[in-house]
Scaffold this motif. Structure first.
Motif, PDB file in Angstrom:
ATOM      1  N   LYS A   1      25.507  -2.181   1.904  1.00  0.00           N
ATOM      2  CA  LYS A   1      25.105  -1.034   1.085  1.00  0.00           C
ATOM      3  C   LYS A   1      23.590  -0.836   1.033  1.00  0.00           C
ATOM      4  CE  LYS A   1      29.171  -0.666  -1.810  1.00  0.00           C
ATOM      5  NZ  LYS A   1      29.730  -0.788  -3.147  1.00  0.00           N
ATOM      6  N   ILE A   2      22.854  -1.633   1.811  1.00  0.00           N
ATOM      7  CA  ILE A   2      21.409  -1.424   1.904  1.00  0.00           C
ATOM      8  C   ILE A   2      21.180  -0.521   3.113  1.00  0.00           C
ATOM      9  CG2 ILE A   2      19.145  -2.487   2.207  1.00  0.00           C
ATOM     10  CD1 ILE A   2      20.343  -5.063   0.993  1.00  0.00           C
ATOM     11  N   PRO A   3      20.801   0.740   2.891  1.00  0.00           N
ATOM     12  CA  PRO A   3      20.644   1.679   4.010  1.00  0.00           C
ATOM     13  C   PRO A   3      19.582   1.199   5.011  1.00  0.00           C
ATOM     14  CG  PRO A   3      20.494   2.818   1.888  1.00  0.00           C
ATOM     15  CD  PRO A   3      20.486   1.354   1.599  1.00  0.00           C
ATOM     16  N   GLN A   4      19.804   1.535   6.262  1.00  0.00           N
ATOM     17  CA  GLN A   4      18.869   1.131   7.325  1.00  0.00           C
ATOM     18  C   GLN A   4      17.446   1.592   7.024  1.00  0.00           C
ATOM     19  OE1 GLN A   4      19.287  -0.919   9.944  1.00  0.00           O
ATOM     20  NE2 GLN A   4      21.311  -1.297   9.097  1.00  0.00           N
ATOM     21  N   ASP A   5      17.289   2.782   6.483  1.00  0.00           N
ATOM     22  CA  ASP A   5      15.935   3.297   6.239  1.00  0.00           C
ATOM     23  C   ASP A   5      15.258   2.647   5.036  1.00  0.00           C
ATOM     24  OD1 ASP A   5      17.628   4.570   4.403  1.00  0.00           O
ATOM     25  OD2 ASP A   5      16.447   6.415   4.404  1.00  0.00           O
ATOM     26  N   LYS A   6      15.978   1.817   4.283  1.00  0.00           N
ATOM     27  CA  LYS A   6      15.399   1.119   3.129  1.00  0.00           C
ATOM     28  C   LYS A   6      15.209  -0.367   3.384  1.00  0.00           C
ATOM     29  CE  LYS A   6      15.620   4.588   0.117  1.00  0.00           C
ATOM     30  NZ  LYS A   6      14.535   5.102  -0.658  1.00  0.00           N
ATOM     31  N   ARG A   7      15.683  -0.867   4.511  1.00  0.00           N
ATOM     32  CA  ARG A   7      15.674  -2.308   4.751  1.00  0.00           C
ATOM     33  C   ARG A   7      14.254  -2.887   4.773  1.00  0.00           C
ATOM     34  NH1 ARG A   7      20.727  -3.932   5.338  1.00  0.00           N
ATOM     35  NH2 ARG A   7      20.331  -5.937   6.271  1.00  0.00           N
ATOM     36  N   PHE A   8      13.320  -2.166   5.368  1.00  0.00           N
ATOM     37  CA  PHE A   8      11.942  -2.672   5.375  1.00  0.00           C
ATOM     38  C   PHE A   8      11.406  -2.780   3.947  1.00  0.00           C
ATOM     39  CE2 PHE A   8       7.346  -2.177   5.325  1.00  0.00           C
ATOM     40  CZ  PHE A   8       6.977  -3.274   6.089  1.00  0.00           C
ATOM     41  N   GLN A   9      11.675  -1.760   3.125  1.00  0.00           N
ATOM     42  CA  GLN A   9      11.222  -1.801   1.726  1.00  0.00           C
ATOM     43  C   GLN A   9      11.809  -3.005   0.999  1.00  0.00           C
ATOM     44  OE1 GLN A   9      12.154   2.581   1.270  1.00  0.00           O
ATOM     45  NE2 GLN A   9      10.834   2.197  -0.490  1.00  0.00           N
TER      46      GLN A   9
ATOM     47  N   GLY B   1       8.578 -14.124  -1.793  1.00  0.00           N
ATOM     48  CA  GLY B   1       7.514 -13.819  -2.738  1.00  0.00           C
ATOM     49  C   GLY B   1       8.004 -13.759  -4.164  1.00  0.00           C
ATOM     50  N   PRO B   2       7.094 -13.482  -5.105  1.00  0.00           N
ATOM     51  CA  PRO B   2       7.409 -13.507  -6.532  1.00  0.00           C
ATOM     52  C   PRO B   2       7.969 -12.187  -7.047  1.00  0.00           C
ATOM     53  CG  PRO B   2       5.074 -13.164  -6.259  1.00  0.00           C
ATOM     54  CD  PRO B   2       5.655 -13.295  -4.872  1.00  0.00           C
ATOM     55  N   VAL B   3       8.786 -11.523  -6.239  1.00  0.00           N
ATOM     56  CA  VAL B   3       9.355 -10.233  -6.630  1.00  0.00           C
ATOM     57  C   VAL B   3      10.876 -10.342  -6.662  1.00  0.00           C
ATOM     58  CG1 VAL B   3       9.546  -7.792  -6.037  1.00  0.00           C
ATOM     59  CG2 VAL B   3       7.406  -9.011  -5.594  1.00  0.00           C
ATOM     60  N   THR B   4      11.461  -9.963  -7.785  1.00  0.00           N
ATOM     61  CA  THR B   4      12.916  -9.925  -7.934  1.00  0.00           C
ATOM     62  C   THR B   4      13.377  -8.511  -7.620  1.00  0.00           C
ATOM     63  OG1 THR B   4      12.896 -11.690  -9.584  1.00  0.00           O
ATOM     64  CG2 THR B   4      14.804 -10.216  -9.588  1.00  0.00           C
ATOM     65  N   LEU B   5      14.394  -8.418  -6.777  1.00  0.00           N
ATOM     66  CA  LEU B   5      14.916  -7.118  -6.382  1.00  0.00           C
ATOM     67  C   LEU B   5      16.309  -6.906  -6.955  1.00  0.00           C
ATOM     68  CD1 LEU B   5      13.926  -7.036  -2.598  1.00  0.00           C
ATOM     69  CD2 LEU B   5      12.636  -6.184  -4.570  1.00  0.00           C
TER      70      LEU B   5
ATOM     71  N   PRO C   1      14.385  -1.594  -4.980  1.00  0.00           N
ATOM     72  CA  PRO C   1      13.744  -0.997  -3.815  1.00  0.00           C
ATOM     73  C   PRO C   1      14.498   0.201  -3.259  1.00  0.00           C
ATOM     74  CG  PRO C   1      14.884  -2.985  -3.182  1.00  0.00           C
ATOM     75  CD  PRO C   1      14.995  -2.889  -4.682  1.00  0.00           C
ATOM     76  N   LEU C   2      15.735   0.403  -3.698  1.00  0.00           N
ATOM     77  CA  LEU C   2      16.505   1.538  -3.213  1.00  0.00           C
ATOM     78  C   LEU C   2      16.173   2.811  -3.988  1.00  0.00           C
ATOM     79  CD1 LEU C   2      19.962  -0.153  -2.543  1.00  0.00           C
ATOM     80  CD2 LEU C   2      17.924  -0.061  -1.102  1.00  0.00           C
ATOM     81  N   THR C   3      15.748   2.652  -5.248  1.00  0.00           N
ATOM     82  CA  THR C   3      15.384   3.817  -6.057  1.00  0.00           C
ATOM     83  C   THR C   3      13.872   3.907  -6.293  1.00  0.00           C
ATOM     84  OG1 THR C   3      15.551   2.643  -8.167  1.00  0.00           O
ATOM     85  CG2 THR C   3      17.577   3.642  -7.301  1.00  0.00           C
ATOM     86  N   GLY C   4      13.166   2.798  -6.082  1.00  0.00           N
ATOM     87  CA  GLY C   4      11.733   2.753  -6.354  1.00  0.00           C
ATOM     88  C   GLY C   4      11.410   2.451  -7.803  1.00  0.00           C
ATOM     89  N   ALA C   5      12.413   2.225  -8.641  1.00  0.00           N
ATOM     90  CA  ALA C   5      12.182   1.965 -10.064  1.00  0.00           C
ATOM     91  C   ALA C   5      11.632   0.550 -10.291  1.00  0.00           C
ATOM     92  CB  ALA C   5      13.473   2.140 -10.850  1.00  0.00           C
ATOM     93  N   THR C   6      10.625   0.443 -11.159  1.00  0.00           N
ATOM     94  CA  THR C   6      10.109  -0.860 -11.585  1.00  0.00           C
ATOM     95  C   THR C   6      10.722  -1.155 -12.952  1.00  0.00           C
ATOM     96  OG1 THR C   6       8.042  -0.590 -10.380  1.00  0.00           O
ATOM     97  CG2 THR C   6       8.046  -2.192 -12.173  1.00  0.00           C
TER      98      THR C   6
END
Length: 192
Positions: free
Chosen positions: A79-87, A94-98, A185-190
């Motif tokens: 369910k992770i779109p190809q165009d979002k995989r790099f994001q 790293g210290p980022v929770t997704l 990372p799929l919506t850009g919301a923090t």
């Protein structure tokens, strides 16, 4: 009575493995604070952790892992779109929770009321080594009682929470002052 703090170089994580096998709760240094954790597939242990933290199940929990492959039982990678995989993958390790799509079979006691799950592939080597040795990601929440500040040393964890834990890892935190950022990372919301 003081709680023994395990030097992972001496026990090679054998005591941590035994704790997880017995539905135990463990503590370990993370990037900023000491984390409390358990095996994510162990409902008994997760419920003990939720009770200790006085945390409602509906909020969901974070999983921390040594690498992305450890999260594939929980994240619905399809369910992770190809165009979002790099994001997604550019944040790790790293210290980022997704916040990523959860597999349909991930229980509510992990994902809360969401169809997503919060996951982190850490770059902090002590936790990576722990997750590798245990062969599993860990539930990861700050080591503290509700309303109290997060604990930042093994000694402080032993003094305050030792009677509730089955294993505490020696070592220093990574020195960060803030907990991991949480983003979708799929919506850009923090989210934090």
């Amino acid at each position: 009575m003081s709680f023994p703090i395990s030097d992972p170089t001496q026990d090679n994580f054998a005591a941590a493995k035994a704790a997880l096998a017995n539905h135990g709760l463990i503590a370990y240094p993370t990037e900023a604070v000491f984390g409390l954790g358990c095996a994510p597939y162990d409902e008994i242990a997760v419920r003990k952790l939720l009770a200790l933290k006085q945390r409602p199940e509906t909020k969901g929990l974070i999983l921390i892992a040594a690498d992305y492959s450890q999260l594939l039982d929980y994240v619905d990678d399809s369910k992770i779109p190809q165009d979002k995989r790099f994001q997604v993958f550019s944040h790790w390790p790293g210290p980022v929770t997704l916040v990523l799509p959860a597999k349909a079979n991930v229980p509510g006691f992990l994902r809360g009321e969401f169809d997503t799950i919060a996951v982190r592939v850490t770059a902090f080597e002590p936790v990576r080594a722990l997750c590798r040795a245990l062969g599993t990601p860990l539930v990861s929440t700050s080591a503290n009682y509700a309303g109290k500040p997060p604990l930042r040393s093994a000694e402080a964890v032993a003094a305050e929470l030792g009677h509730e834990l089955d294993w505490i890892m020696a070592g220093e935190t990574g020195g960060r002052t803030e907990p991991s950022q949480i983003i979708n990372p799929l919506t850009g919301a923090t989210l934090r």
